[in-house]
Design a protein around this motif. Structure first.
Motif, PDB file in Angstrom:
ATOM      1  N   LYS A   1      53.774  53.461  48.956  1.00 12.98           N
ATOM      2  CA  LYS A   1      52.204  53.536  49.007  1.00 12.98           C
ATOM      3  C   LYS A   1      51.640  52.576  47.700  1.00 12.98           C
ATOM      4  CE  LYS A   1      48.537  56.498  47.990  1.00 12.98           C
ATOM      5  NZ  LYS A   1      48.066  57.841  48.054  1.00 12.98           N
ATOM      6  N   VAL A   2      51.226  51.464  48.176  1.00 15.02           N
ATOM      7  CA  VAL A   2      50.856  50.837  47.087  1.00 15.02           C
ATOM      8  C   VAL A   2      49.331  50.434  46.701  1.00 15.02           C
ATOM      9  CG1 VAL A   2      51.161  48.350  45.967  1.00 15.02           C
ATOM     10  CG2 VAL A   2      53.161  49.528  47.200  1.00 15.02           C
ATOM     11  N   GLU A   3      48.687  50.659  45.808  1.00 10.59           N
ATOM     12  CA  GLU A   3      47.342  50.521  45.569  1.00 10.59           C
ATOM     13  C   GLU A   3      47.098  49.831  44.287  1.00 10.59           C
ATOM     14  OE1 GLU A   3      45.654  55.078  46.617  1.00 10.59           O
ATOM     15  OE2 GLU A   3      45.640  54.212  44.583  1.00 10.59           O
ATOM     16  N   PHE A   4      45.965  48.898  44.617  1.00  7.40           N
ATOM     17  CA  PHE A   4      45.452  48.119  43.424  1.00  7.40           C
ATOM     18  C   PHE A   4      44.116  48.051  43.144  1.00  7.40           C
ATOM     19  CE2 PHE A   4      45.096  44.581  46.371  1.00  7.40           C
ATOM     20  CZ  PHE A   4      43.954  43.864  45.621  1.00  7.40           C
ATOM     21  N   ARG A   5      43.770  47.828  42.031  1.00 11.63           N
ATOM     22  CA  ARG A   5      42.192  47.558  41.874  1.00 11.63           C
ATOM     23  C   ARG A   5      42.233  46.179  41.083  1.00 11.63           C
ATOM     24  NH1 ARG A   5      39.580  52.348  43.285  1.00 11.63           N
ATOM     25  NH2 ARG A   5      41.064  53.970  43.775  1.00 11.63           N
ATOM     26  N   LEU A   6      41.059  45.591  41.285  1.00 15.45           N
ATOM     27  CA  LEU A   6      40.729  44.060  40.623  1.00 15.45           C
ATOM     28  C   LEU A   6      39.475  44.401  39.903  1.00 15.45           C
ATOM     29  CD1 LEU A   6      41.369  41.132  40.017  1.00 15.45           C
ATOM     30  CD2 LEU A   6      39.981  40.687  41.631  1.00 15.45           C
ATOM     31  N   TRP A   7      39.428  44.422  38.549  1.00 11.21           N
ATOM     32  CA  TRP A   7      38.481  44.626  37.627  1.00 11.21           C
ATOM     33  C   TRP A   7      37.609  43.331  37.219  1.00 11.21           C
ATOM     34  CZ3 TRP A   7      37.036  49.798  37.838  1.00 11.21           C
ATOM     35  CH2 TRP A   7      37.981  50.515  38.248  1.00 11.21           C
ATOM     36  N   ASP A   8      36.513  43.395  37.018  1.00  9.73           N
ATOM     37  CA  ASP A   8      35.725  42.176  36.253  1.00  9.73           C
ATOM     38  C   ASP A   8      35.526  43.077  34.730  1.00  9.73           C
ATOM     39  OD1 ASP A   8      33.836  40.525  34.916  1.00  9.73           O
ATOM     40  OD2 ASP A   8      32.609  40.620  36.739  1.00  9.73           O
ATOM     41  N   ILE A   9      36.265  42.085  33.818  1.00  7.51           N
ATOM     42  CA  ILE A   9      36.332  43.004  32.599  1.00  7.51           C
ATOM     43  C   ILE A   9      34.889  42.516  31.740  1.00  7.51           C
ATOM     44  CG2 ILE A   9      37.159  42.432  30.431  1.00  7.51           C
ATOM     45  CD1 ILE A   9      39.127  43.842  32.109  1.00  7.51           C
ATOM     46  N   LEU A  10      34.326  41.239  32.029  1.00  5.45           N
ATOM     47  CA  LEU A  10      32.922  41.045  31.422  1.00  5.45           C
ATOM     48  C   LEU A  10      31.774  41.823  32.015  1.00  5.45           C
ATOM     49  CD1 LEU A  10      33.423  37.407  30.736  1.00  5.45           C
ATOM     50  CD2 LEU A  10      33.469  39.215  29.019  1.00  5.45           C
ATOM     51  N   GLY A  11      31.851  42.132  33.108  1.00  7.22           N
ATOM     52  CA  GLY A  11      30.844  42.839  33.973  1.00  7.22           C
ATOM     53  C   GLY A  11      31.096  44.351  34.007  1.00  7.22           C
ATOM     54  N   ALA A  12      32.392  44.652  33.583  1.00  4.31           N
ATOM     55  CA  ALA A  12      32.708  46.139  33.573  1.00  4.31           C
ATOM     56  C   ALA A  12      32.467  46.801  34.748  1.00  4.31           C
ATOM     57  CB  ALA A  12      31.894  46.758  32.457  1.00  4.31           C
ATOM     58  N   HIS A  13      33.069  46.114  36.061  1.00  2.00           N
ATOM     59  CA  HIS A  13      33.021  46.785  37.365  1.00  2.00           C
ATOM     60  C   HIS A  13      34.234  46.589  38.047  1.00  2.00           C
ATOM     61  CE1 HIS A  13      31.513  43.260  39.805  1.00  2.00           C
ATOM     62  NE2 HIS A  13      31.231  42.855  38.432  1.00  2.00           N
ATOM     63  N   GLN A  14      34.395  47.232  39.264  1.00  2.00           N
ATOM     64  CA  GLN A  14      35.576  46.960  40.157  1.00  2.00           C
ATOM     65  C   GLN A  14      35.064  45.795  41.158  1.00  2.00           C
ATOM     66  OE1 GLN A  14      37.555  50.328  42.309  1.00  2.00           O
ATOM     67  NE2 GLN A  14      37.918  48.867  44.064  1.00  2.00           N
ATOM     68  N   MET A  15      35.948  45.052  41.357  1.00  2.00           N
ATOM     69  CA  MET A  15      35.726  43.736  42.297  1.00  2.00           C
ATOM     70  C   MET A  15      36.232  44.225  43.706  1.00  2.00           C
ATOM     71  SD  MET A  15      36.150  40.679  39.892  1.00  2.00           S
ATOM     72  CE  MET A  15      35.179  39.374  40.416  1.00  2.00           C
TER      73      MET A  15
ATOM     74  N   GLN B   1      39.367  38.086  31.240  1.00  2.00           N
ATOM     75  CA  GLN B   1      38.377  38.260  32.035  1.00  2.00           C
ATOM     76  C   GLN B   1      38.454  38.939  33.406  1.00  2.00           C
ATOM     77  OE1 GLN B   1      35.951  34.377  32.363  1.00  2.00           O
ATOM     78  NE2 GLN B   1      36.671  34.109  30.258  1.00  2.00           N
ATOM     79  N   ALA B   2      39.630  39.204  33.973  1.00  2.00           N
ATOM     80  CA  ALA B   2      39.876  40.007  35.034  1.00  2.00           C
ATOM     81  C   ALA B   2      41.141  41.011  34.815  1.00  2.00           C
ATOM     82  CB  ALA B   2      40.064  39.188  36.335  1.00  2.00           C
ATOM     83  N   LEU B   3      41.280  41.910  35.528  1.00  4.85           N
ATOM     84  CA  LEU B   3      42.411  42.865  35.184  1.00  4.85           C
ATOM     85  C   LEU B   3      42.873  43.449  36.708  1.00  4.85           C
ATOM     86  CD1 LEU B   3      44.311  45.034  33.492  1.00  4.85           C
ATOM     87  CD2 LEU B   3      42.033  46.547  33.615  1.00  4.85           C
TER      88      LEU B   3
ATOM     89  N   ALA C   1      48.390  39.353  45.889  1.00  2.00           N
ATOM     90  CA  ALA C   1      48.042  38.328  45.178  1.00  2.00           C
ATOM     91  C   ALA C   1      47.146  37.475  46.124  1.00  2.00           C
ATOM     92  CB  ALA C   1      49.265  37.187  44.932  1.00  2.00           C
ATOM     93  N   ASP C   2      47.191  37.210  47.255  1.00  2.00           N
ATOM     94  CA  ASP C   2      46.062  36.743  48.325  1.00  2.00           C
ATOM     95  C   ASP C   2      44.717  37.525  48.156  1.00  2.00           C
ATOM     96  OD1 ASP C   2      47.640  34.553  49.306  1.00  2.00           O
ATOM     97  OD2 ASP C   2      48.229  35.853  50.938  1.00  2.00           O
ATOM     98  N   ALA C   3      44.835  38.660  47.824  1.00  4.06           N
ATOM     99  CA  ALA C   3      43.363  39.293  47.703  1.00  4.06           C
ATOM    100  C   ALA C   3      42.663  39.088  46.448  1.00  4.06           C
ATOM    101  CB  ALA C   3      43.725  40.903  47.907  1.00  4.06           C
ATOM    102  N   ILE C   4      43.541  38.967  45.467  1.00  8.35           N
ATOM    103  CA  ILE C   4      43.134  38.852  44.077  1.00  8.35           C
ATOM    104  C   ILE C   4      42.507  37.430  44.164  1.00  8.35           C
ATOM    105  CG2 ILE C   4      43.402  38.327  41.668  1.00  8.35           C
ATOM    106  CD1 ILE C   4      45.732  40.708  41.939  1.00  8.35           C
ATOM    107  N   TYR C   5      43.302  36.308  44.738  1.00 11.59           N
ATOM    108  CA  TYR C   5      42.808  34.997  44.735  1.00 11.59           C
ATOM    109  C   TYR C   5      41.520  34.737  45.320  1.00 11.59           C
ATOM    110  CZ  TYR C   5      43.684  29.901  45.689  1.00 11.59           C
ATOM    111  OH  TYR C   5      43.346  28.495  45.778  1.00 11.59           O
ATOM    112  N   LYS C   6      41.504  35.427  46.658  1.00  6.88           N
ATOM    113  CA  LYS C   6      40.288  35.422  47.628  1.00  6.88           C
ATOM    114  C   LYS C   6      39.064  35.891  46.827  1.00  6.88           C
ATOM    115  CE  LYS C   6      38.730  36.352  52.188  1.00  6.88           C
ATOM    116  NZ  LYS C   6      37.719  35.323  52.243  1.00  6.88           N
ATOM    117  N   ARG C   7      39.332  37.123  46.167  1.00  3.40           N
ATOM    118  CA  ARG C   7      38.292  37.709  45.373  1.00  3.40           C
ATOM    119  C   ARG C   7      37.718  36.790  44.254  1.00  3.40           C
ATOM    120  NH1 ARG C   7      34.513  38.506  43.910  1.00  3.40           N
ATOM    121  NH2 ARG C   7      33.068  40.433  43.468  1.00  3.40           N
ATOM    122  N   LEU C   8      38.546  36.250  43.671  1.00  8.73           N
ATOM    123  CA  LEU C   8      38.286  35.317  42.431  1.00  8.73           C
ATOM    124  C   LEU C   8      37.663  34.108  42.671  1.00  8.73           C
ATOM    125  CD1 LEU C   8      40.409  37.104  39.909  1.00  8.73           C
ATOM    126  CD2 LEU C   8      38.053  37.488  39.934  1.00  8.73           C
ATOM    127  N   THR C   9      38.372  33.162  43.608  1.00  7.31           N
ATOM    128  CA  THR C   9      38.019  32.034  44.078  1.00  7.31           C
ATOM    129  C   THR C   9      37.100  31.712  45.175  1.00  7.31           C
ATOM    130  OG1 THR C   9      39.934  31.651  45.357  1.00  7.31           O
ATOM    131  CG2 THR C   9      40.377  31.285  43.298  1.00  7.31           C
TER     132      THR C   9
END
Lengths: 277, 457, 181
Positions: B134-148, B118-120, B168-176
């Motif tokens: 240089k470290v980059e990451f993106r979090l995607w909403d799979i069902l909604g098909a957009h970047q979170m 459900q998320a990627l 991990a903190d950024a993902i946790y914050k965005r999703l919870t």
């Protein structure tokens, strides 16, 4: 006695309110086809189960012709179960003067039934399904066999008018089916541990095609709140609700003949109960 | 059936509800169906974390950039898994088959959906000219098909773990919706040797047990360390010179100093939320009371004056109240008073004894240790004493400390001894507020008295 | 010699670590293992001189020892009930023995340790141990011992006498112990 008094007071208020607010529409149609439906509170799940049973057994039913005008019928009212009253909104304006304490219950039932035609969906008249009703009544038989018996004997099968109650039951059955579908398929993952869970109720508006597919993205009715600073928990709750609706699509299990009822739905996700536990 | 319950309640009718229902019925006779959903599942969210894409050929100290990309993803996965709120979707085979992504910026949402994600999270890693990653990451909403969300970090390779925790903190914050707690540290007491002569050392480590360092050498008995709100200082109890007193330890400088000049033993220290004060107990001539010391002026104020044991004080996050435990009512129970010592009210009324109250950083709960019928429990209650819930139970669970987001509690657990007197090991554990997801934190030796740092800025 | 080199290396390492930590502003843990001291003492590596062979000589018995007190007063121990600090008749009798011994050895100073079983929270037990130690001290003082000769310390549940699970074990650990300084 006290109950009766309360009920009476309520109806007085309602009637007064109604007259103040004005319900001109109520005067428009003379009540036709009074269909008396035993408004014993049926568990939604019973209705749902019923539906399932019917699918197997009830295929021979002919589609009744849709005559709009019906001669008025006098139907003897079975003594309404006390609970019934509250479920019957809207007294007829005309009956206002007659409304007295002691007659409150009966009055309510009759008037409610009177206005039934008004809320018949414009699109197509809905079929009244006597078999279904009978099946529902079957359930009551154990407790109140005589009422059920009486009703069974009545020829509801020829009624073409859809009553309020019928629509409400259909609607509730649909709502129940959607609720069950979302629960059984594990679609809604409740956002855990959010603070202030009381305010996290999310309403999602969905539109469905006749085959149960989502048309467009599920819309959060209060979507502006999602982007407000300090509303992260709401956004999380809203997104969890959107995910639930998306994950559970398509909704192809809903009765095709009732498409008008479910083409447009609101789904309210309330995590409070889950988070309080 | 919930809905039915609602309706039958509704039928029992209040005037207001009835009126509202009637009028709305008029207005919305043809309105759409409303489905009420208040049952859901509290299952972990299925999320796919892919290795950060990097070149094999770019080598920095400690390995190739690609290797760092894998390591970072591993730590992110471990953090999120331990939280209990996420379930990792196996990605390795999926990515290899080419199903996973068309490109980093255009994940194949439908394919991810098909394997239940459900998320990627995806991203990349590369090396800058100055040798930084240089470290980059993106979090995607799979069902909604957009970047979170998406973030970029630059850091030296040796800080790669911190970057992983920050992601991990950024993902946790965005999703919870709430802050994460992965970029944090734990100070605790490392224990070794026989129980009768335990060697206890102050130790510090990352929240996941890595980057472990001993701060004292074990010559002196040390107990109950607690972080300052800046995570730069620790206050704790040391038996230096056989004189148990509260000390202050500066993590940056390594400097230590005794706090105050009390005639009796000082113990149970804890910082105020602004870090300007330390509240503690002094035991003098057999009586323990609560004192507070202003760190800048060293001014000491006595807050309780009672022949009972008053100890384990902890401030509310707004500094207006203090919770502590006292046996003034005959047995050890939890009390709350105003920060000036006035208006003392008992809040624990269950069976057994209640101790070590610790106010949650959110302010809505107080965690405590409860003893009842030979068992120890970690639990929480609201500051007025209502809503008590027990989260853990064992032979001996003690000493709760809150994660900075107020969602997880760490404590220590002692195993019982066997008949020969062996055993009795102590270890650190976490449990989240649901009471599920109990996990042990691995430490090099035995461990007790954990204290969770605030988020490191 | 080897030890000395290791010692030097150790200090160099610490020095380097401190320097490094002064520059670093992320991640690195900036700590060195040290013990708390009011003023940082200059620790010097102790180099043991080769010891002279010890020659044992008979001497007068020193009666002001722990062993002497232990023998005179039930191992210098008294015990307490769960979560209590009052003295039983048995404890008072043992403290009378201690007081007599202390009167007979008026130059000896003692420390009374208060201990608890593990069935309590750490901080509460520190307070309870302090109560127990003071209970013992107060009784000894009441029996005529100069309070200036008696120090108290609480170890809470940190130093159990015996390990194990069950009331028999815990009862042994709930104790006051009079230690000869």
């Amino acid at each position: 006695m006290r109950d009766a008094l309360i009920i009476s007071v309520i109806f007085h208020i309602v009637v007064i309110m109604s007259s103040v607010v004005g319900l001109p529409m109520l005067n428009r149609d003379r009540p036709t086809g009074i269909t008396v439906i035993p408004v014993e509170m049926v568990k939604i799940s019973d209705v749902t189960k019923l539906k399932a049973q019917q699918k197997k057994t009830d295929l021979k039913k002919k589609k009744p012709s849709s005559r709009k005008k019906k001669p008025e019928r006098k139907v003897e009212m079975p003594p309404p179960p006390p609970k019934l009253v509250s479920d019957m909104p809207l007294p007829d304006m005309k009956s206002k003067p007659a409304l007295k304490k002691k007659s409150a219950k009966k009055q309510a039932v009759r008037t409610a039934a009177n206005r039934a035609p008004r809320i018949t969906p414009k699109s197509k008249p809905r079929r009244f399904n006597a078999g279904k009703l009978a099946a529902l009544l079957d359930k009551r038989e154990q407790s109140e066999p005589d009422i059920a018996e009486k009703l069974k004997d009545r020829d509801f099968g020829n009624e073409k008018v859809i009553s309020t109650v019928d629509i409400r039951q259909q609607s509730l059955a649909i709502a129940d089916a959607v609720n069950k579908h979302i629960y059984d398929n594990n679609c809604w993952n409740v956002p855990a541990g959010a603070k202030g869970a009381e305010g996290l109720q999310v309403t999602i508006h969905i539109r469905l095609s006749p085959d149960g597919k989502l048309i467009g993205a599920p819309k959060v009715t209060d979507s502006r709140r999602m982007d407000m600073p300090g509303q992260e928990f709401f956004r999380t709750a809203a997104e969890s609700a959107q995910r639930a609706v998306l994950k559970c699509a398509p909704y192809d299990f809903l009765p095709k003949d009732q498409y008008d009822l479910w083409r447009d739905m609101e789904i309210v996700f309330d995590p409070e109960y889950m988070l309080k536990g | 059936m919930e809905l039915h319950v609602r309706l039958s309640k509704f039928i029992r009718l209040s005037v207001a509800a009835m009126l509202a229902a009637m009028l709305s019925f008029v207005a919305t006779a043809n309105a759409r169906i409303v489905v009420d959903i208040n049952r859901g599942h509290a299952d972990p969210l299925p999320i796919a974390i892919t290795n950060l894409a990097g070149k094999e050929s770019d080598i920095v100290s400690g390995g190739s950039v690609s290797e760092y990309g894998k390591r970072i993803a591993q730590v992110v996965k471990a953090d999120l898994t331990r939280s209990g709120l996420f379930r990792m979707v196996d990605t390795a085979a999926f990515i290899k088959s080419g199903n996973g992504q068309v490109s980093l910026l255009n994940p194949a949402f439908n394919n991810w959906k098909a394997i239940g994600a459900q998320a990627l999270m995806n991203g990349s890693i590369s090396v800058e000219e100055d040798g930084r990653l240089k470290v980059e990451f993106r979090l995607w909403d799979i069902l909604g098909a957009h970047q979170m969300t998406g973030l970029r970090y630059f850091t030296s390779p040796k800080n790669w773990r911190r970057i992983a925790h920050l992601i991990a903190d950024a993902i946790y914050k965005r999703l919870t919706g709430e802050s994460g707690y992965f970029d944090t540290r734990i100070v605790y007491i490392s224990e070794s040797g026989p129980a009768t002569h335990k060697i206890k050392r102050l130790a510090i480590m990352d929240q996941d047990g890595y980057n472990h360092v001993f701060l004292t050498n074990g010559k002196n008995l040390v107990l109950t360390p607690r972080f300052s709100p800046t995570a730069q200082e620790i206050t704790y109890l040391s038996y230096f010179n056989d004189n148990p007193r509260v000390y202050l330890y500066n993590i940056d400088s390594g400097k230590q100093e005794i706090l105050g000049d009390f005639p009796g033993m000082t113990f149970a220290p804890r910082f105020s939320p602004d870090g300007n004060k330390v509240i503690m107990s002094q035991a003098y001539k057999g009586n323990s009371d609560i004192y507070v010391m202003e760190l800048s002026t060293r001014k000491i104020t006595r807050l309780t004056k009672n022949t009972a044991i008053d100890t384990s004080p902890s401030y509310s996050p707004d500094s207006r109240y203090i919770t502590f435990n006292s046996d003034r009512g005959g047995s050890q129970q939890i009390y709350v008073m105003e920060a000036n010592g006035k208006n003392i009210k008992r809040i624990s009324f269950g069976k057994g004894r209640y101790g070590t109250p610790v106010w949650s950083p959110r302010g809505d709960l107080i965690a405590f240790t409860r003893q009842y019928k030979g068992k120890f429990y970690i639990g929480v209650m609201r500051p007025d004493g209502s809503g008590e819930r027990l989260l853990s139970e064992s032979y001996l669970d003690e000493g709760p400390t809150w994660s900075p987001n107020g969602r997880v509690i760490m404590f220590f657990r002692q195993q019982p001894y066997d008949r020969k007197g062996h055993g009795g090991e102590t270890q650190l554990w976490t449990v989240d507020l649901t009471g599920y997801n109990e996990r042990q934190i691995i430490t090099p030796l035995e461990a007790s008295d954990p204290a969770w740092s605030p988020l490191i800025r | 010699m080897l030890e000395k080199i290791i010692g030097v290396k150790y200090w160099v390492l610490i020095g380097t670590a401190l320097l490094l930590s002064a520059c670093a502003n992320t991640g690195a843990v900036k700590n060195t293992p040290t013990e708390p001291v009011a003023a940082q003492p200059k620790q010097e590596p102790v180099v043991a001189e080769p010891a002279e062979p010890v020659v044992a000589e008979p001497m007068m018995e020193d009666t002001g020892t722990q062993a002497s007190l232990d023998a005179a007063a039930s191992d210098s121990l008294v015990h307490f009930a769960y979560d209590r600090y009052d003295l039983s008749a048995d404890a008072r009798a043992k403290l009378k023995e201690q007081a007599d011994w202390l009167q007979a050895h008026s130059d000896v100073r003692v420390t009374v340790e208060g201990h608890c079983d593990e069935r309590g929270t750490r901080e509460y037990n520190l307070a309870l141990g302090d109560r127990r130690a003071n209970s013992v001290k107060n009784y000894l003082v009441a029996l005529g011992v100069d309070p200036a000769r008696i120090r108290t310390i609480s170890y809470g549940k940190e130093r159990p006498l015996v390990t194990g699970t069950g009331e028999a074990v815990w009862a042994q650990n709930r104790r006051g112990y009079t230690r000869v300084n």
